[in-house]
Each structure stands twice: as C-alpha cells, then as structure tokens.
Design a protein around this motif. Sequence first.
Motif, short mmCIF file in Angstrom:
data_model
loop_
_atom_site.label_atom_id
_atom_site.label_comp_id
_atom_site.label_asym_id
_atom_site.label_seq_id
_atom_site.Cartn_x
_atom_site.Cartn_y
_atom_site.Cartn_z
N LYS A 184 21.90 15.82 -46.11
CA LYS A 184 21.20 15.10 -46.87
C LYS A 184 22.23 14.64 -47.98
O LYS A 184 22.07 13.09 -48.32
CB LYS A 184 19.95 15.58 -47.73
N GLU B 178 24.86 12.23 -46.18
CA GLU B 178 23.99 10.96 -45.82
C GLU B 178 24.01 9.80 -46.91
O GLU B 178 24.08 8.70 -46.82
CB GLU B 178 22.49 11.15 -45.47
N ASP C 67 19.54 6.46 -40.80
CA ASP C 67 20.15 6.91 -41.97
C ASP C 67 20.37 5.51 -42.84
O ASP C 67 19.85 4.95 -43.99
CB ASP C 67 21.47 7.59 -42.25
N GLU D 14 23.55 6.27 -37.93
CA GLU D 14 22.94 7.50 -38.34
C GLU D 14 24.29 8.55 -38.46
O GLU D 14 25.03 8.42 -37.81
CB GLU D 14 22.51 7.92 -36.94
N VAL D 15 23.98 9.14 -39.49
CA VAL D 15 25.06 10.20 -40.17
C VAL D 15 24.55 11.55 -39.79
O VAL D 15 23.63 12.04 -39.80
CB VAL D 15 25.11 10.17 -41.63
N LYS D 16 25.78 12.12 -38.91
CA LYS D 16 25.62 13.65 -38.41
C LYS D 16 26.70 14.46 -39.17
O LYS D 16 27.81 13.93 -39.23
CB LYS D 16 25.72 13.70 -36.96
#
Length: 180
Positions: free
Chosen positions: A102, A105, A129, A148-150
Amino acid sequence: MDINPVTLLPLSFDVTLIFLLLIIALLLIIVHIWRRADKRARMLFESWKRDEYARWKTWIQEEADARADVQAEARYRDWQRWEEQKIRQDAIRRSHSVIRGKITEHLIPWFSEFSYHPSDARFLGSPVDFIVFDGLSEGCLKEIVIVEVKTGSGSLSPRERSVARIIEEGKIRFEVIRKE
C-alpha cells in the motif's frame, strides 16, 4: 488285696474284619470328601483368578486410556499453540507485505521506476492503482495509461485481469454526464 489283671478277650475274627472294613470305609469317605473339597477349592481359585485378571486388565486399560487422554490433550495444546504461533507469524508477514504494498502504491509516482510525471497520476486504489494522464501537467496529453503496481511476486487478481482484458480489447470510451 490282690489285683487281678483284666484280660482282654481276643476279638473274634469277624469283629476285627468288620472293624477293619469300617476303618477302610471311613478312610475312603474321607479321601472322597477331601478330593471333592480340593476340586471345589481349585474351581473357586480358578474363578477368583479369572475375575481378578479381568478386573486388573480393565483397571490397567482404563488407566492407560486416561493417561493417553492426558497425553493427547497435552500434545493437542502444544500443537494448537505451535499452529497459532505459525498462523500469527504468517499473518504478520502478510500484513507487512500488504502495508509495504500500500505504501509503495502511494509513493510509486516519486520512484525512478515510474516513467510518468507524478502530477499526471491519479490514485484510485481499486480496481487499478492509477490512471495516468501522460503529458497533462505540461498541457499536451499524449495518452491515458492504466497502471497497477505490484510488489514482490504479486500477481494480478481476477478483477485486475478482467480490467486489463477489457482495455486490450479496446472496450473503453469517454462519457459526459450533465446534471441540470
């Protein structure tokens, strides 16, 4: 005074024979009674021995079961503590991963890996995100990018995969809603 010795009359052969037969009969009766008593005593002893064996066997089994229950309960409590500790450690590890994700992100627009201007990014959080309006801060919009952040070995969720599929299929549009 003269003392005359008493003379025993010799018993007749018949009386002696009867007396001897009577003694033999009595001995036979005594032997018979003794054998019956011995047999009865052996039967009583065997019965007592069987009953005692059964009683002791039952007691030993009950004691063994009780001890096994105590041991099983102790092992179960140990296992439960160990599993609970393992679950807690896993939850903490996952919680750290989620919190790190989190934070990443929210901060990713200021990292060097983010190839867009941070002020062009708008954080959504779910189902993706960011929406990046590339070039908007400079007044020259080049493209709109869904990000999208991973972190770590994270993979796309089913919802994120469905968003990616819709975008790849070109099923995206712009709509204006007016309220009067």
